[in-house]
Enzyme design. Structure first.
Site, PDB file in Angstrom:
ATOM      1  N   GLU A   1     -34.300 -33.908   2.618  1.00  0.00           N
ATOM      2  CA  GLU A   1     -32.849 -34.053   2.443  1.00  0.00           C
ATOM      3  C   GLU A   1     -32.250 -34.379   3.810  1.00  0.00           C
ATOM      4  O   GLU A   1     -31.560 -33.578   4.436  1.00  0.00           O
ATOM      5  CB  GLU A   1     -32.250 -32.765   1.858  1.00  0.00           C
ATOM      6  CG  GLU A   1     -30.831 -32.974   1.362  1.00  0.00           C
ATOM      7  CD  GLU A   1     -30.243 -31.763   0.654  1.00  0.00           C
ATOM      8  OE1 GLU A   1     -30.933 -30.728   0.558  1.00  0.00           O
ATOM      9  OE2 GLU A   1     -29.088 -31.851   0.209  1.00  0.00           O
TER      10      GLU A   1
ATOM     11  N   ASN B   1     -25.123 -28.501  -5.870  1.00  0.00           N
ATOM     12  CA  ASN B   1     -24.204 -27.411  -5.509  1.00  0.00           C
ATOM     13  C   ASN B   1     -22.822 -27.577  -6.130  1.00  0.00           C
ATOM     14  O   ASN B   1     -22.405 -28.687  -6.451  1.00  0.00           O
ATOM     15  CB  ASN B   1     -24.076 -27.341  -3.997  1.00  0.00           C
ATOM     16  CG  ASN B   1     -25.411 -27.069  -3.337  1.00  0.00           C
ATOM     17  OD1 ASN B   1     -26.286 -27.931  -3.324  1.00  0.00           O
ATOM     18  ND2 ASN B   1     -25.595 -25.870  -2.829  1.00  0.00           N
TER      19      ASN B   1
HETATM   20 ZN   LIG Z   1     -30.624 -28.154  -4.114  1.00  0.00          ZN
END
Ligand SMILES: [Zn+2]
Length: 437
Positions: free
Chosen positions: A234, A332
């Site tokens: 990420e 999220n």
């Molecule tokens: Zn995640």
């Protein structure tokens, strides 16, 4: 003043006439498709879909709702979320919206506030929202740095039980993979995951011992019959590419369980030859990939006063073309990793269409929040429309893609077990007592 989409008959057996279905989310029914959409009548009986019939052929004597070509989707699967982090934004915002800021803010909040009661209140809030939006299957990652793992998994198990009729829940232990060599701590995480029927996860970081960490992870998962779901690459840093190493480790360890990877942002920063070699390896290893477009566009390539230059998402089309199971999910919600969101798969899908260019054509796009994530999560019984399956459906006024994707579809009807549910969203004021923490 807009007309109501439909009034559902108050009957045990009834028909939904003149529905438009995304063919990719339907089993056992064929009709001429336009942009992947087919016309049908559905007969609902005793909370299940009795039959899917050609448009206009439902028995005339049945009570019925005429959907006037409105779309009907199966309930959604949201396969990558963080219910334990959700809704802390008001008490713990991320000052500049970037990734290091998110890590710091969440750590501080976890260490001071994440009691069982706090985690439960926020997770329940999220589940109420997801249910109202039409979701029936959710996988959440749970921050599992000791002692949080025991607190959060205990709350999760209680909620999984309480919500069993409404949302099927799965949980993944999330921890930095360098913890794998902390024998006692790792053993306790594995034991907790085993007790609660969860998965092993983690954030893979580059490092000279990555192979050894992954071997230990795969061996432990194999010994305990646990599946794996990792946070991978990420970052926009093209020097980071643990995805390749993970695929190699799965093959090397002959791991038979399911392996899912999320994010894989840096794959989009590689040269073509490196990217395609990695994608081939991921396909060969049988790994599934979930992209989190809203969260990644928010976090990636962010710097104060500078306009972002890329979208932050992985090579979604190339992975899918190579035969890799690919899906999208919320990630999220209202926490330092993503300031917004409400676990609404219609929003996630709409944004994904725009960010990932899932359109032109949209023929099979609906799979990314329905059939494919349900399959990846081992729940091929959910998130599709099939005769004999539960009548868990979402009914829209929109008849075509352009109508569907241009409005937020707040007037949708959610049907569970053949009955319309109350779609009221929880009031943010419910969270006020814990936001004062
Ligand atoms: Zn995640």
């Amino acid at each position: 003043m807009t007309a109501a989409i439909a009034t559902l008959p108050d009957a045990d057996r009834f028909a939904l006439r003149n529905a438009t279905l995304a063919a990719i989310a339907v089993d056992g029914f064929a009709a001429p498709a336009r942009e992947g959409l087919v016309k049908a009548d559905l007969v609902i009986s005793a909370g299940r879909i009795e039959t899917i019939l050609p448009q206009g052929s439902a028995p005339a004597d049945l009570p019925a709702a005429d959907l006037r070509d409105g779309m009907v989707w199966p309930c959604f699967a949201d396969m990558h979320t963080h219910l334990d982090k959700g809704h802390i934004w008001d008490r713990r915002p991320n000052p500049n919206g970037d990734f290091p800021g998110a890590l710091d803010a969440v750590r501080a909040d976890r260490e001071t506030n994440w009691s069982a009661g706090d985690v439960r209140a926020r997770m329940e809030f999220s589940l109420k929202s997801a249910y109202a939006h039409g979701t029936s299957l959710i996988r959440t990652h749970l921050d599992s740095l000791p002692p949080q793992h025991r607190i959060s998994f205990e709350v999760f198990s209680q909620l999984r039980e309480e919500w069993a009729d409404r949302i099927a829940l799965q949980a993944v232990a999330l921890f930095p993979t360098d913890m794998i060599f902390d024998t006692a701590a790792f053993a306790d995480i594995v034991e907790t995951v085993r007790q609660h029927g969860g998965l092993l996860g983690g954030v893979t970081q580059m490092g000279p011992d990555l192979d050894a960490r992954l071997d230990m992870l795969f061996r432990t998962a194999d010994d305990n019959g646990i599946d794996i779901d990792l946070h991978v690459d990420e970052t926009q840093d093209r020097a980071v590419l643990t995805l390749k190493t993970i695929a190699e480790a799965k093959l090397r360890n002959r791991f038979e369980g399911a392996v899912t990877v999320g994010h894989c942002c840096s794959l989009a920063r590689q040269d073509e030859d490196i990217a395609s070699a990695t994608i081939d390896l991921v396909a060969r290893a049988g790994i599934s990939v979930v992209s989190l477009p809203m969260c990644n566009m928010y976090l990636q390539d962010r710097a104060p006063g500078r306009t972002p230059r890329y979208r932050g998402v992985t090579l979604f089309h190339e992975l899918a073309a190579a035969g890799v199971p690919t899906a999208i999910a919320s990630d999220n919600t209202r926490d330092p990793f993503y300031a917004y969101g409400d676990l609404d798969p219609v929003e996630v899908f709409r944004e994904a269409v725009r960010i990932l260019h899932l359109d032109h054509p949209l023929d099979t796009a609906a799979r990314v929040v329905t059939r494919t994530p349900a399959d990846i999560l081992g729940r091929a019984d959910l998130s599709r429309i099939s005769a004999g399956g539960r009548a868990d459906l979402v009914i829209f006024s929109a008849r075509r893609w352009s109508e569907f994707l241009s409005r937020p579809q707040v007037d949708r009807i959610v049907m569970r077990n053949g009955k319309r549910i109350d779609r009221s969203l929880p009031d943010y004021r419910e969270l006020d007592p814990i936001m004062k923490a």
